[in-house]
Design a protein around this motif. Structure first.
Motif, PDB file in Angstrom:
ATOM      1  N   MET A  63       0.823  -1.204   0.000  1.00  0.00           N
ATOM      2  CA  MET A  63       0.000   0.000   0.000  1.00  0.00           C
ATOM      3  C   MET A  63       0.861   1.260   0.000  1.00  0.00           C
ATOM      4  O   MET A  63       0.536   2.233  -0.689  1.00  0.00           O
ATOM      5  N   VAL A  64       1.967   1.241   0.753  1.00  0.00           N
ATOM      6  CA  VAL A  64       2.867   2.396   0.759  1.00  0.00           C
ATOM      7  C   VAL A  64       3.453   2.602  -0.643  1.00  0.00           C
ATOM      8  O   VAL A  64       3.467   3.718  -1.171  1.00  0.00           O
ATOM      9  N   ALA A  65       3.927   1.518  -1.247  1.00  0.00           N
ATOM     10  CA  ALA A  65       4.490   1.610  -2.601  1.00  0.00           C
ATOM     11  C   ALA A  65       3.423   2.065  -3.598  1.00  0.00           C
ATOM     12  O   ALA A  65       3.702   2.880  -4.483  1.00  0.00           O
ATOM     13  N   ASN A  66       2.213   1.568  -3.438  1.00  0.00           N
ATOM     14  CA  ASN A  66       1.121   1.955  -4.331  1.00  0.00           C
ATOM     15  C   ASN A  66       0.826   3.443  -4.205  1.00  0.00           C
ATOM     16  O   ASN A  66       0.608   4.128  -5.214  1.00  0.00           O
ATOM     17  N   ASN A  67       0.816   3.949  -2.973  1.00  0.00           N
ATOM     18  CA  ASN A  67       0.573   5.382  -2.773  1.00  0.00           C
ATOM     19  C   ASN A  67       1.678   6.221  -3.406  1.00  0.00           C
ATOM     20  O   ASN A  67       1.404   7.264  -4.011  1.00  0.00           O
ATOM     21  N   GLU A  68       2.924   5.760  -3.256  1.00  0.00           N
ATOM     22  CA  GLU A  68       4.041   6.488  -3.874  1.00  0.00           C
ATOM     23  C   GLU A  68       3.899   6.500  -5.390  1.00  0.00           C
ATOM     24  O   GLU A  68       4.091   7.544  -6.038  1.00  0.00           O
ATOM     25  N   LEU A  69       3.568   5.343  -5.942  1.00  0.00           N
ATOM     26  CA  LEU A  69       3.406   5.261  -7.401  1.00  0.00           C
ATOM     27  C   LEU A  69       2.232   6.109  -7.879  1.00  0.00           C
ATOM     28  O   LEU A  69       2.312   6.738  -8.942  1.00  0.00           O
ATOM     29  N   SER A  70       1.175   6.132  -7.102  1.00  0.00           N
ATOM     30  CA  SER A  70       0.020   6.960  -7.485  1.00  0.00           C
ATOM     31  C   SER A  70       0.422   8.433  -7.532  1.00  0.00           C
ATOM     32  O   SER A  70       0.003   9.169  -8.435  1.00  0.00           O
ATOM     33  N   GLY A  71       1.228   8.852  -6.560  1.00  0.00           N
ATOM     34  CA  GLY A  71       1.718  10.234  -6.568  1.00  0.00           C
ATOM     35  C   GLY A  71       2.555  10.523  -7.790  1.00  0.00           C
ATOM     36  O   GLY A  71       2.411  11.587  -8.417  1.00  0.00           O
ATOM     37  N   LYS A  72       3.428   9.574  -8.134  1.00  0.00           N
ATOM     38  CA  LYS A  72       4.271   9.767  -9.319  1.00  0.00           C
ATOM     39  C   LYS A  72       3.435   9.785 -10.591  1.00  0.00           C
ATOM     40  O   LYS A  72       3.727  10.554 -11.513  1.00  0.00           O
ATOM     41  N   VAL A  73       2.412   8.950 -10.641  1.00  0.00           N
ATOM     42  CA  VAL A  73       1.536   8.926 -11.820  1.00  0.00           C
ATOM     43  C   VAL A  73       0.829  10.268 -11.970  1.00  0.00           C
ATOM     44  O   VAL A  73       0.730  10.816 -13.080  1.00  0.00           O
ATOM     45  N   LYS A  74       0.350  10.819 -10.852  1.00  0.00           N
ATOM     46  CA  LYS A  74      -0.299  12.133 -10.919  1.00  0.00           C
ATOM     47  C   LYS A  74       0.682  13.194 -11.406  1.00  0.00           C
ATOM     48  O   LYS A  74       0.332  14.050 -12.213  1.00  0.00           O
ATOM     49  N   GLU A  75       1.912  13.116 -10.888  1.00  0.00           N
ATOM     50  CA  GLU A  75       2.958  14.066 -11.301  1.00  0.00           C
ATOM     51  C   GLU A  75       3.209  13.965 -12.803  1.00  0.00           C
ATOM     52  O   GLU A  75       3.280  14.974 -13.514  1.00  0.00           O
TER      53      GLU A  75
END
Length: 124
Positions: A63-75
């Motif tokens: 979940m932590v990795a998923n949240n980080e990736l979601s942030g990068k995807v938004k960026e």
């Protein structure tokens, strides 16, 4: 006659006592078997609890990795939208037809910069 009744009674008592003894031994055997099974089940429960704990930890990491990736995807989506807006604002085809020298110079410079970057990366 009296002695045959005694014999029958003694045999009956012995048969009942033997049957009772057999039944008690059978119950003792089943009790030992159930104790062994209980120990195995308790070990299995302990192992399953450990597996559940490991899965929870793994889930939290995912979940932590998923949240980080979601942030990068938004960026990245934001950067993509910015680039698309810039490209939409500049009509490259129109500029290429109207000012081919300008476009040629920009493309050649960009190509040269990219080739230099590739050369520098591969040289390191």
């Amino acid at each position: 006659m009296f002695s045959s009744i005694k014999i029958v009674m003694i045999v009956a008592v012995l048969a009942v006592a033997g049957g009772g003894l057999y039944y008690v031994k059978k119950l003792q055997f089943e009790n030992e078997l159930l104790k062994v099974n209980q120990v195995k089940l308790e070990e299995s429960i302990t192992e399953q609890k450990e597996v559940i704990t490991m899965q929870k930890e793994s889930y939290e990491k995912i979940m932590v990795a998923n949240n980080e990736l979601s942030g990068k995807v938004k960026e990245l989506n934001s950067a993509k939208a910015t680039l698309q807006k810039k490209l939409a604002d500049h009509d490259i085809n129109y500029l290429a037809v109207q000012k081919p020298g300008l476009i040629e110079r920009i493309v050649n410079k960009g190509t040269k910069d990219v080739l230099n970057d590739i050369e520098n990366i591969t040289a390191e």
